[in-house]
Design a protein around this motif. Structure first.
Motif, PDB file in Angstrom:
ATOM      1  N   SER A  69     -44.313  13.232 -17.071  1.00 45.66           N
ATOM      2  CA  SER A  69     -44.438  12.867 -18.281  1.00 45.66           C
ATOM      3  C   SER A  69     -45.867  12.691 -18.884  1.00 45.66           C
ATOM      4  N   ILE A  70     -46.892  12.228 -17.845  1.00 45.83           N
ATOM      5  CA  ILE A  70     -48.144  12.210 -18.349  1.00 45.83           C
ATOM      6  C   ILE A  70     -48.759  13.568 -18.673  1.00 45.83           C
ATOM      7  N   VAL A  71     -48.273  14.642 -17.974  1.00 46.80           N
ATOM      8  CA  VAL A  71     -48.746  15.992 -18.018  1.00 46.80           C
ATOM      9  C   VAL A  71     -48.059  16.608 -19.515  1.00 46.80           C
ATOM     10  N   ALA A  72     -47.016  16.423 -19.840  1.00 49.08           N
ATOM     11  CA  ALA A  72     -46.233  16.675 -20.839  1.00 49.08           C
ATOM     12  C   ALA A  72     -46.964  16.179 -22.382  1.00 49.08           C
ATOM     13  N   VAL A 100     -47.367  25.098 -15.521  1.00 51.08           N
ATOM     14  CA  VAL A 100     -45.901  25.612 -16.119  1.00 51.08           C
ATOM     15  C   VAL A 100     -45.827  25.167 -17.731  1.00 51.08           C
ATOM     16  N   CYS A 101     -46.380  24.144 -18.014  1.00 51.91           N
ATOM     17  CA  CYS A 101     -46.409  23.704 -19.225  1.00 51.91           C
ATOM     18  C   CYS A 101     -46.988  24.605 -20.334  1.00 51.91           C
ATOM     19  N   LEU A 102     -48.357  25.131 -19.718  1.00 55.19           N
ATOM     20  CA  LEU A 102     -49.220  26.069 -20.373  1.00 55.19           C
ATOM     21  C   LEU A 102     -48.627  27.676 -20.308  1.00 55.19           C
ATOM     22  N   LYS A 103     -47.637  27.812 -19.644  1.00 53.75           N
ATOM     23  CA  LYS A 103     -47.037  29.070 -19.587  1.00 53.75           C
ATOM     24  C   LYS A 103     -45.891  28.965 -20.461  1.00 53.75           C
ATOM     25  N   GLU A 104     -44.904  28.009 -20.271  1.00 53.27           N
ATOM     26  CA  GLU A 104     -43.547  27.790 -21.136  1.00 53.27           C
ATOM     27  C   GLU A 104     -43.989  27.524 -22.269  1.00 53.27           C
ATOM     28  N   ARG A 105     -44.899  26.509 -22.692  1.00 59.51           N
ATOM     29  CA  ARG A 105     -44.863  25.844 -24.131  1.00 59.51           C
ATOM     30  C   ARG A 105     -43.630  25.382 -24.555  1.00 59.51           C
ATOM     31  N   ILE A 117     -46.534  17.606 -25.848  1.00 61.72           N
ATOM     32  CA  ILE A 117     -45.080  17.953 -25.653  1.00 61.72           C
ATOM     33  C   ILE A 117     -44.180  16.686 -25.749  1.00 61.72           C
ATOM     34  N   GLU A 118     -43.223  16.648 -26.435  1.00 61.99           N
ATOM     35  CA  GLU A 118     -42.273  15.612 -26.479  1.00 61.99           C
ATOM     36  C   GLU A 118     -41.806  15.161 -25.114  1.00 61.99           C
ATOM     37  N   VAL A 119     -41.301  14.019 -24.688  1.00 61.96           N
ATOM     38  CA  VAL A 119     -40.800  13.572 -23.378  1.00 61.96           C
ATOM     39  C   VAL A 119     -39.584  12.569 -23.785  1.00 61.96           C
ATOM     40  N   ALA A 120     -38.520  13.045 -23.148  1.00 60.74           N
ATOM     41  CA  ALA A 120     -37.275  12.333 -23.050  1.00 60.74           C
ATOM     42  C   ALA A 120     -37.094  11.857 -21.522  1.00 60.74           C
ATOM     43  N   ASP A 141     -40.545  22.856 -25.924  1.00 55.54           N
ATOM     44  CA  ASP A 141     -40.507  21.767 -26.881  1.00 55.54           C
ATOM     45  C   ASP A 141     -40.325  20.448 -26.611  1.00 55.54           C
ATOM     46  N   LEU A 142     -39.774  20.286 -25.381  1.00 56.51           N
ATOM     47  CA  LEU A 142     -39.608  19.061 -24.657  1.00 56.51           C
ATOM     48  C   LEU A 142     -39.469  19.240 -23.322  1.00 56.51           C
ATOM     49  N   VAL A 143     -39.993  18.017 -22.623  1.00 56.05           N
ATOM     50  CA  VAL A 143     -39.623  17.852 -21.178  1.00 56.05           C
ATOM     51  C   VAL A 143     -38.826  16.753 -21.178  1.00 56.05           C
TER      52      VAL A 143
END
Length: 369
Positions: A104-107, A82-87, A112-115, A89-91
């Motif tokens: 969180s680890i994947v992001a 999902v992250c590779l497809k969406e790119r 990718i920044e994590v909140a 800015d924030l998870v």
């Protein structure tokens, strides 16, 4: 700003719902909901999302159950795609479930920044899987959104930069107040619990599901002893978690006829019952906070809590698991009701504050006193 909102189980959706709804007022933000499917839940129908006023998830990862390691690994593999497809800015992750840790680890590994919403809460009990999830997630997050002063103190002590810690209140309370308002407009006679509630006053409301409480025969039997004593003078409504039902059968735990066993309830059905209870008995983290927000006495059937503000300000009592402790805790919770207070910023506007931080850079201070 392209943001992925992650939810792993039904309670997580109660937390991301107000965040999603508040995002609609931010023109620069596009949110997509990711359901990891950590827990299969037949109650999560289209109606479930309609009640929360959010769309169906953009991505459903269907992780399913399994050991902690297997579940975490499955979520990580699926979420990476999902992250590779969406790119994004924030998870944005909430709470302390395995999906929170995994995503969180994947992001972070994808740059990718994590909140983390509900950051900084600590039980200091490493036997709790949730505590490990909280600690690891906070170790790599970029933005920390906290609900209470103890969380600020924990994060500062762990070396997190003060400028990244934001006191915003509690999104669970946002959802709670929203749902209370929805209930007030609903024909309550149509709710499944209406007849039960009308026939039994005063009554107690119980939830019990933690492995530490239900997997050990001795512990579960002691809790049941206290419940049966309380049931001598009042009805107890008990929606039974599937795990708890299984262990009741295996341990031969017998409860009084006045402990009314119910199937798992939807959020609004459960709220309808517990909001007017004489007291709530629980081993849940979320209910400790929700009862505090509505001023309902709460007896926490645990040896520790990662939500100390509910004990310090609210009517929550940490009772332990012994029969004597639970019975004493019940009396103490009733006595605390008249002096209980609602924590600062638990006003239903936490999600708005989160977006102000993320889009406008506001809220770097953390005044929670």
């Amino acid at each position: 700003m392209n943001v992925l909102l992650v939810a792993g189980a039904r309670p997580n959706f109660m937390k991301i719902a107000p965040i999603y709804r508040a995002s609609l007022a931010c023109r620069s933000v596009r949110c997509s909901i990711v359901h990891t499917g950590q827990h299969y839940d037949q109650e999560m129908s289209g109606t479930f999302f309609e009640e929360l006023e959010i769309p169906q998830p953009a991505y459903s990862l269907n992780a399913g159950s399994g050991s902690h390691a297997a579940q975490t690994a499955t979520v990580m593999v699926a979420f990476e795609e999902v992250c590779l497809k969406e790119r994004p800015d924030l998870v944005l992750v909430v709470g302390d479930v395995n999906s929170t840790l995994a995503c969180s680890i994947v992001a972070k590994k994808c740059g990718i920044e994590v909140a983390h919403v509900e950051a900084g809460l600590r039980s200091f009990d490493l036997a709790m899987p949730e505590e490990i999830n909280r600690m690891v997630t906070d170790a790599i997050s970029d933005h920390f959104f906290v609900t209470e002063e103890s969380a600020v103190d924990n994060l500062l002590r762990e070396g997190k930069p003060a400028a990244s810690i934001h006191a915003v209140g509690h999104v669970m309370v946002d959802n709670l107040l929203h749902q209370v308002e929805c209930l007030s407009r609903q024909d309550q006679s149509l709710l499944n619990g209406f007849a039960l509630k009308e026939q039994a006053r005063p009554y107690l409301f119980l939830t019990l599901h933690r492995p530490a409480n239900v997997d050990c025969r001795e512990t579960f039997s002691g809790i049941a002893e206290a419940l049966n004593q309380l049931a001598q003078s009042r009805t107890i409504f008990f929606p039974v978690h599937p795990r708890t039902a299984k262990m009741m059968r295996e341990h031969g735990v017998n409860l009084s006829d006045k402990v009314v066993l119910l199937p798992p309830l939807g959020y609004r059905e459960a709220l309808y019952l517990w909001k007017d209870a004489e007291a709530v008995l629980t081993d849940s983290g979320g209910l400790q906070e929700e009862t505090t927000a509505l001023g309902v006495p709460c007896v926490t059937i645990r040896e520790n809590t990662e939500r100390p503000i509910t004990v310090e300000l609210g009517s929550n009592v940490l009772a332990g698991t012994s029969p004597g402790g639970i019975l004493a805790g019940f009396e103490q919770s009733l006595a605390k009701k008249d002096t209980a207070r609602i924590p600062p910023l638990w006003d239903g506007r936490a999600a708005e504050r989160i977006w102000k931080v993320l889009t406008q850079g506001e809220g770097h201070d953390h005044p929670l006193t």
